[in-house]
Design an enzyme around this catalytic site. Structure first.
Site, short mmCIF file in Angstrom:
data_model
loop_
_atom_site.label_atom_id
_atom_site.label_comp_id
_atom_site.label_asym_id
_atom_site.label_seq_id
_atom_site.Cartn_x
_atom_site.Cartn_y
_atom_site.Cartn_z
N TYR A 1 28.70 29.93 32.31
CA TYR A 1 29.24 29.31 31.12
C TYR A 1 28.92 29.74 29.77
O TYR A 1 29.50 29.73 28.67
CB TYR A 1 29.45 27.75 31.15
CG TYR A 1 30.61 27.60 32.09
CD1 TYR A 1 31.87 27.43 31.65
CD2 TYR A 1 30.41 27.53 33.61
CE1 TYR A 1 32.88 27.31 32.13
CE2 TYR A 1 31.68 27.51 34.16
CZ TYR A 1 32.92 27.09 33.54
OH TYR A 1 34.07 27.05 34.48
N ARG B 1 28.09 42.95 49.93
CA ARG B 1 27.74 43.54 48.81
C ARG B 1 26.30 43.81 48.86
O ARG B 1 25.58 43.63 49.84
CB ARG B 1 27.95 42.36 47.70
CG ARG B 1 26.96 41.22 47.81
CD ARG B 1 27.46 40.05 46.74
NE ARG B 1 26.61 40.38 45.57
CZ ARG B 1 26.21 39.38 44.86
NH1 ARG B 1 26.22 38.12 45.08
NH2 ARG B 1 25.64 39.59 43.49
N ARG B 2 25.84 44.52 47.58
CA ARG B 2 24.41 44.83 47.62
C ARG B 2 23.75 45.67 48.76
O ARG B 2 22.98 45.32 49.60
CB ARG B 2 23.49 43.62 47.56
CG ARG B 2 23.75 42.93 46.15
CD ARG B 2 22.90 41.59 46.32
NE ARG B 2 22.71 41.28 44.75
CZ ARG B 2 22.21 39.98 44.35
NH1 ARG B 2 21.50 39.40 45.20
NH2 ARG B 2 21.79 40.05 43.05
N HIS C 1 24.66 29.06 37.28
CA HIS C 1 25.77 28.58 37.21
C HIS C 1 25.92 28.18 35.55
O HIS C 1 26.99 28.98 35.07
CB HIS C 1 26.20 27.61 38.01
CG HIS C 1 27.81 27.21 37.62
ND1 HIS C 1 28.73 27.92 38.23
CD2 HIS C 1 28.18 26.20 36.82
CE1 HIS C 1 29.95 27.37 37.55
NE2 HIS C 1 29.61 26.29 36.82
N HIS D 1 34.89 39.67 42.16
CA HIS D 1 35.21 38.39 41.29
C HIS D 1 34.51 38.29 39.94
O HIS D 1 35.09 38.03 38.85
CB HIS D 1 34.82 37.12 42.15
CG HIS D 1 34.77 35.93 41.10
ND1 HIS D 1 35.86 35.23 40.84
CD2 HIS D 1 33.61 35.04 40.88
CE1 HIS D 1 35.32 34.01 40.15
NE2 HIS D 1 34.06 34.23 40.23
N PHE D 2 33.16 38.77 40.06
CA PHE D 2 32.49 38.63 38.62
C PHE D 2 32.86 39.76 37.88
O PHE D 2 32.55 39.66 36.55
CB PHE D 2 31.10 38.35 38.81
CG PHE D 2 30.29 39.11 39.56
CD1 PHE D 2 29.49 38.63 40.39
CD2 PHE D 2 29.86 40.47 39.09
CE1 PHE D 2 28.77 39.50 41.40
CE2 PHE D 2 29.06 41.14 39.85
CZ PHE D 2 28.51 40.65 41.01
N HIS D 3 33.37 40.91 38.31
CA HIS D 3 33.83 42.02 37.31
C HIS D 3 35.23 41.52 36.52
O HIS D 3 35.46 42.32 35.82
CB HIS D 3 34.21 43.23 38.24
CG HIS D 3 32.44 44.00 38.38
ND1 HIS D 3 31.74 43.68 39.57
CD2 HIS D 3 31.87 44.66 37.70
CE1 HIS D 3 30.79 44.36 39.37
NE2 HIS D 3 30.74 45.07 38.16
C1 HEM Z 1 31.06 50.45 33.84
C2 HEM Z 1 31.77 49.69 34.42
C3 HEM Z 1 31.38 49.09 35.54
C4 HEM Z 1 31.13 49.64 37.01
C5 HEM Z 1 31.45 51.14 37.40
C6 HEM Z 1 30.34 48.79 37.83
C7 HEM Z 1 30.19 48.65 39.01
C8 HEM Z 1 29.41 47.86 39.88
C9 HEM Z 1 28.98 48.15 41.16
C10 HEM Z 1 29.45 49.08 42.01
C11 HEM Z 1 28.25 47.05 41.45
C12 HEM Z 1 27.62 46.68 42.90
C13 HEM Z 1 28.32 46.44 44.33
C14 HEM Z 1 27.35 46.29 45.31
O1 HEM Z 1 26.96 45.38 45.52
O2 HEM Z 1 27.23 47.34 45.96
C15 HEM Z 1 28.06 46.13 40.67
C16 HEM Z 1 27.37 45.07 40.41
C17 HEM Z 1 27.29 44.23 39.33
N1 HEM Z 1 27.97 44.38 37.99
FE1 HEM Z 1 29.11 45.82 37.56
N2 HEM Z 1 30.13 47.63 37.07
C18 HEM Z 1 30.67 47.62 35.62
C19 HEM Z 1 30.79 46.85 34.85
C20 HEM Z 1 29.88 45.72 34.68
C21 HEM Z 1 30.11 44.70 33.43
C22 HEM Z 1 30.57 44.73 32.29
C23 HEM Z 1 29.18 43.46 34.02
C24 HEM Z 1 29.01 42.40 33.23
C25 HEM Z 1 29.06 42.20 31.99
C26 HEM Z 1 28.91 43.71 35.50
C27 HEM Z 1 27.72 43.09 36.01
C28 HEM Z 1 27.63 43.34 37.35
C29 HEM Z 1 26.52 42.49 38.16
C30 HEM Z 1 26.04 41.08 37.55
C31 HEM Z 1 26.41 43.04 39.28
C32 HEM Z 1 25.42 42.33 40.49
C33 HEM Z 1 24.56 42.87 40.75
C34 HEM Z 1 23.75 42.67 41.85
O3 HEM Z 1 24.50 42.34 42.82
O4 HEM Z 1 22.65 42.42 42.11
N3 HEM Z 1 29.19 45.28 35.64
N4 HEM Z 1 28.91 46.66 39.49
CU CU Z 2 28.64 28.92 39.59
#
Ligand code: HEM
Ligand code: CU
Length: 561
Positions: A239, A451-452, A235, A386-388
């Site tokens: 921040y 997710r995932r 968490h 949310h986190f995107h």
């Molecule tokens: C190019 C742009 C991006 C695309 C196309 C993209 C796409 C995705 C997708 C499809 C997922 C996984 C969904 C699933 O659980 O199946 C994901 C997970 C994630 N993304 Fe992105 N994303 C982008 C940019 C970003 C940015 C800028 C950040 C952070 C600064 C970010 C951080 C994360 C994180 C932390 C996860 C979680 C991974 C996990 O569940 O282990 N993403 N993203």
């Molecule tokens: Cu939190």
């Protein structure tokens, strides 16, 4: 700027090298960090798009879905953010404090190289498919020991960076007794302090649980304890991402619009509260986990909602700044300022659009943290949506907008009209792509889309077929995002090597004259660190004691790939 420093600058100018407006040593160091963060965005975005295309079934599974997801999370959540933040904070401190011949160069570079070594080891292990544990590396998933060693190097490297920054601060305090450190410096130090306290938790679970497990020194691991230590870190991590964006919102954006900081004291107070309220709240990520007493979940959820206070303080003072500036330019009424802002300036537009995204994002955060609503959205694509829009848009867009002036500053070049225009296009495509992708994630998450989860058809069930159009939308959004990233990478290359030499402005605003005087006790670090640990002890001692004392049997390590 002291004597030696100005002589040094004179000498640099005579040599005809492009001169950054801060010390050369600091600029070089900050730039090295920013370069790595740009590379991480590129790799991370490629992985992000590929995994979307694989999950949608548009391309075959050339790389494992989970392997790509691990690479994506690590590159963007860990490397991009941390490297950009450290680079930005070095630059802010260098600018705030003037130049020091005693700049702690060695320790700062040692930190940098340790981070790189760690990141390289982690990347190699992920590419070799020996660490497909996602960026949260939850127990009992078990990666190759080298993966954990890489993580440790990464974290210890950041501690050295923090140490270098604390030294800069201490040197300044010694040379300027009784003077408030400038606001951006105060905020930077607060951010690094938060990071150091937060990473103690993740260091604990890696060193005492996961690494020994993966080395075979231990047979089992306590899952719940490991997850608790992870979220004690996880968490405040959000921040750590947000606070540097807030620094830009509080101190840079007012300057770019030609205004002033609404209140120095209020800004410092907000940052102090972010430190205090970031720690005793990790359980709001573990609401569905049975091993934690509901009473302590309740306590931590209540504490979670306290963060609303500094968040609204931030929103209030930012919009007050906009309104004051708007009025100075002749705007009237509550929203007259909207017409007066410099939307053609990427240094404003990108962070401003980020702020707008943060409004629904904050509301979504309140939903996630509420126990009953969390049960609806937990582990669905809603959370990913949310986190995107939080870190992936509010923070990322702010960092992009910052990079357009920071890189020229660090390279002794200028932000040209053409690059500014490209920046506007880049920010626009990012906002557009993210709006599509995160909307689809939020909505299909509400429909139960997990997710995932790799390509899974669930026997072509009707329910899952309804999710397919949303996956198409995510793929389209993701493609637009990749285009935006390519524009960004090109712009950064241009601003690093091709843009005309010159002195780009380092935009830092002054405080409104009418603002209240800043009280001295904000800098009483001993007091605030003590209060932070008291809060941590209050929120965690008994539940962690429960987890250890009545621990269920541990789990052996799992390798599922
Ligand atoms: C190019 C742009 C991006 C695309 C196309 C993209 C796409 C995705 C997708 C499809 C997922 C996984 C969904 C699933 O659980 O199946 C994901 C997970 C994630 N993304 Fe992105 N994303 C982008 C940019 C970003 C940015 C800028 C950040 C952070 C600064 C970010 C951080 C994360 C994180 C932390 C996860 C979680 C991974 C996990 O569940 O282990 N993403 N993203
Ligand atoms: Cu939190």
């Amino acid at each position: 700027m002291n004597d030696v420093a100005s002589k040094l600058k004179q000498w640099e100018m005579e040599r005809g090298v492009p001169v950054p407006s801060i010390g050369v040593k600091e600029a070089r160091l900050a730039y090295a960090h920013v370069v790595i963060s740009v590379l991480a965005v590129l790799i991370g975005a490629l992985a992000g798009l590929m995994q979307t295309l694989i999950r949608t079934g548009i391309i075959p599974e050339v790389f494992g879905y989970y392997q790509l997801l691990t690479a994506h999370g690590i590159m963007l959540g860990l490397v991009f953010t941390t490297m950009f933040i450290i680079g930005l904070l070095y630059a802010l401190l260098a600018k705030s404090f003037g130049r020091f011949e005693s700049f702690p160069t060695r320790v700062a570079w040692l930190g940098f190289w340790m981070i790189i070594a760690g990141a390289v080891l982690v990347t190699i292990m992920v590419l070799a498919n020996k660490a497909t544990v996602l960026y949260t590396f939850y127990a009992p998933l078990m990666a190759d020991p080298i993966f954990y060693v890489g993580l440790v190097l990464f974290v210890v490297g950041t501690w050295l960076s923090a140490f270098a920054m604390f030294r800069m601060y201490a040197d300044y305090k010694r040379e300027n007794p009784g003077v408030h450190p400038p606001l951006p410096a105060f905020m930077s130090i607060m951010t690094m302090l938060l990071w150091v306290i937060a990473t103690l938790g993740v260091a604990g679970t890696i060193l005492f649980q996961l690494l020994p497990l993966s080395l075979g020194w231990k047979d089992t691991v306590g899952i719940e304890l490991s997850r608790t230590l992870f979220w004690y870190f996880g968490h405040p991590l959000v921040y750590f991402w947000l606070m540097p964006a807030y620094i830009v919102w509080y101190t840079v954006v007012p300057k770019v619009i030609g205004g002033k900081i609404f209140s120095d004291a209020l800004a410092r107070m907000a940052f102090l509260l972010f430190l205090l309220f970031s720690f005793p709240v990790g359980f709001h990520h573990q609401l569905t986990e049975p091993g934690i007493d509901p009473f302590w979940k309740f306590v931590q959820v209540i504490l979670t909602f306290l963060v609303v206070i500094p968040s609204f303080m931030t929103a209030f003072s930012l919009f007050a700044t906009f309104e004051l500036r708007g009025r100075a330019l002749g705007a009237r009424g509550l929203f007259g300022w909207v017409k007066k802002m410099p939307y053609g300036d990427v240094r404003f537009l990108a962070p401003f659009v980020g702020m707008l995204f943060f409004i629904p994002a904050g509301a979504g955060g309140i939903i996630n943290a509420s126990h009953q609503l969390n049960a609806m959205v937990h582990n669905t694509l809603w959370v990913t949506g949310h986190f995107h829009i939080t870190v992936g848009t509010a923070v990322a867009l702010t960092f992009f907008g910052t990079a357009y002036w920071l890189v020229p500053v660090l390279r002794g070049r200028t932000l040209t009209k053409a690059m500014n225009r490209l920046g506007l296009i880049q920010a626009g495509t990012w906002a557009f792509g993210m709006a599509i992708m995160s909307y689809a994630m939020h909505i299909s998450g509400l429909q139960g889309n997990p997710r995932r989860t790799g390509p899974a058809t669930y026997f072509s069930d009707a329910l899952t077929r309804e999710w397919i159009p949303y996956h198409m939308a995510m793929a389209i959004g993701g493609t637009i995002l990749l285009i935006s990233v390519l524009i960004f990478v090109y712009s950064m290359f241009n601003l690093s090597f091709l843009a005309p030499k010159g002195e780009e402005e380092f935009p830092l605003a002054e405080t409104e004259e009418a603002a209240m005087e800043t009280p001295r006790f904000f800098e009483n670090w001993k007091l605030w660190i003590t209060v932070t640990f008291v809060l941590i002890a209050f929120a965690y001692t008994i539940p962690i004691w429960h987890l250890i004392e009545s621990a269920p049997p541990g789990a052996r390590g799992w390798v599922l790939w």
